[in-house]
Design an enzyme around this catalytic site. Structure first.
Site, PDB file in Angstrom:
ATOM      1  N   GLU A 220       0.810  -1.207   0.000  1.00  0.00           N
ATOM      2  CA  GLU A 220       0.000   0.000   0.000  1.00  0.00           C
ATOM      3  C   GLU A 220       0.851   1.267   0.000  1.00  0.00           C
ATOM      4  OE1 GLU A 220      -3.061  -0.151   2.957  1.00  0.00           O
ATOM      5  OE2 GLU A 220      -3.396   2.001   2.789  1.00  0.00           O
ATOM      6  N   ASP A 221       1.914   1.260   0.750  1.00  0.00           N
ATOM      7  CA  ASP A 221       2.633   2.517   0.989  1.00  0.00           C
ATOM      8  C   ASP A 221       3.974   2.649   0.283  1.00  0.00           C
ATOM      9  OD1 ASP A 221       0.594   3.126   2.695  1.00  0.00           O
ATOM     10  OD2 ASP A 221       1.634   2.389   4.480  1.00  0.00           O
TER      11      ASP A 221
END
Ligand code: MN
Length: 479
Positions: A75-76
């Site tokens: 996600e990051d």
């Protein structure tokens, strides 16, 4: 502060042969999160590191620990599924992907997007329960570090924790996580009450210390005397548990299980011997005995509970179980890592779907509701709220949502039983089919294989999705 060395030391204790891949996962996660910081100012890697540590404390398998280290990278950061699969294999990728899919969420607002997400959290259990366990560890670390968030976020996360994560932890039997999550939530939702209760609890603890120590010593003497290996611990109810009892109208002085003795012995039969020995030392109060060994709770908790007149005549609960039962009592399904070593992963999923009663209901609700909001509401109503526990004729404990009737009970046992049901007996007395089941009812269904099948009016007399679906199916077949 947890360091990488702490994590590796932990893992070495139970799994010294698979450190290489975990080291690789740590290095990769650290590299990917480089330059990112948490709101606390710490480097971001401290978060996945802590999540992995929480899981290592439960003796999680290699893939779970790797996935925990990597859980925020999809996600990051700029890695992708292919890269992770190439480096760590399919299983780790599935876990990371599963956790990622349920991470962008905001449960308290009622938007469709969030409902979809909540649904994913709940149903990922059916895919691989380890996804939920990683998510619970993730949530636990976020709750432990909630002081760095805004007050709004603190309250919002705490509510969400109580609504979704606490019930999930309870369902898989992870009591230790559950009670910490509860206390952290209460601390942010009702800080004043939390502090007051904590103080009160400490006072009572201080006050009861001597009596408890003396009792522990005496019980230990008796068991040692009989050459029964044992371990005795005093466990105190968590603050949230006390809060809930007070909410229900109890007084602090009459919460009999505020303290409990956890007495662990080696064999199941020794539990009963121990019970007898304790009852010789301290008189039991007759209506406060429960045999959860012969009748496990629906989340597989096993123990003998007996409340006795302890030192100074104070009522206190004793919980007697084997060492393995104690692992299940603290860690639920996650104890399988320890008990079932190599085969834990398969056994977890298999037992979850066969032994944990809520699982089938969850599958049924998932199948029946395409609308996400309706699904979430039904799960909350049916699985996450108050339930009643009743006995089948063979003594099995059946769990149903509050308000359930004998019809729900019959379909919970089997379609056949529901479809041929013509009446019901509760505690040996005949009742109407829409009788509302109460805790501890003994339920016997009367059947007639030649019956005309369930009545149409029964549709309004059932609570569970399972019963409703079966009734609808039957109606279609009969028309
Ligand atoms: Mn995270």
């Amino acid at each position: 502060m947890i360091t990488k060395e702490d994590l590796f030391k932990r893992i070495k204790e139970y799994n010294p042969n698979e450190l290489e891949m975990i080291q690789k996962a740590y290095d990769y996660a650290k590299f990917l999160h480089q330059g990112q910081t948490r709101q606390s100012g710490e480097p971001y890697i401290s978060h996945p590191l802590n999540v992995a540590y929480i899981l290592a404390e439960m003796h999680a398998d290699r893939d779970t620990v790797c996935a925990a280290l990597l859980h925020d990278t999809l996600e990051d950061t700029k890695t992708d599924k292919e890269d992770i699969a190439e480096m760590f294999g399919k299983d780790v990728t599935n876990l990371v992907d599963g956790v990622t899919k349920i991470s962008k969420m905001n449960f308290s607002t009622k938007q469709e997007q969030n409902m979809a997400n909540t649904r994913k959290i709940i149903t990922s259990l059916t895919n691989d329960v380890r996804i939920i366990i990683i998510k619970l560890a993730d949530r636990l670390h976020n709750m432990r570090t909630l002081q760095f968030k805004s007050e709004f976020k603190q309250k919002e996360n705490s509510l969400e924790t109580l609504e979704i994560f606490v019930p999930l932890a309870y369902r898989i039997g992870a009591y230790r996580m559950k009670s910490e999550l509860e206390d952290l939530s209460l601390q942010y939702l009702k800080p004043g009450i939390y502090l007051k209760l904590q103080e009160k609890k400490n006072q009572i603890e201080e006050h009861s210390k001597e009596d408890l120590q003396e009792m522990l010593y005496k019980i230990k003497m008796v068991l040692d005397d009989k050459n029964m290996p044992n371990e005795i611990k005093i466990r105190t109810k968590n603050i949230y548990g006390i809060y809930k009892r007070l909410q229900a109208g109890h007084h602090l002085d009459d919460i009999h299980d505020l303290f409990a003795f956890k007495i662990m012995v080696e064999e199941e039969l020794n539990c009963y011997t121990t019970l007898g020995l304790i009852h010789k030392l301290y008189h039991p109060i007759n209506n406060k005995f429960k045999d959860y060994i012969s009748n496990p709770k629906t989340n597989m908790y096993q123990s003998l509970h007996s409340t006795v007149f302890g030192e100074g005549g104070k009522l206190i609960q004793t919980q007697i179980r084997t060492f393995d039962m104690d692992k299940i009592a603290s860690f639920g399904l996650t104890a399988y890592w320890d008990i079932n070593k190599g085969k834990a992963r398969e056994k977890m999923q298999e037992d979850l779907s066969h032994k944990y009663q809520f699982y089938q209901s969850l599958v049924e609700i998932d199948r029946s509701f395409s609308d996400n909001k309706a699904f979430v509401e039904q799960v909350k109503k049916e699985l996450f709220s108050t339930t009643v526990y009743v006995y089948a004729p063979d003594g099995t404990i059946i769990e149903l949502p509050q308000g359930s009737t004998p019809i729900d009970f019959a379909y919970e046992i089997s379609s056949d039983l529901g479809n041929t049901m013509i009446g019901a007996f509760i505690n040996n007395k005949q009742v109407d089919v829409d009788y509302v089941l109460q805790n501890k009812d003994r339920v016997k269904i009367v059947t007639d294989p030649l019956s005309f099948g369930p009545r149409e009016s029964w549709l309004t007399k059932v609570k569970t999705t399972k019963a409703k679906q079966k009734l609808l199916q039957m109606r279609k077949m009969l028309h």
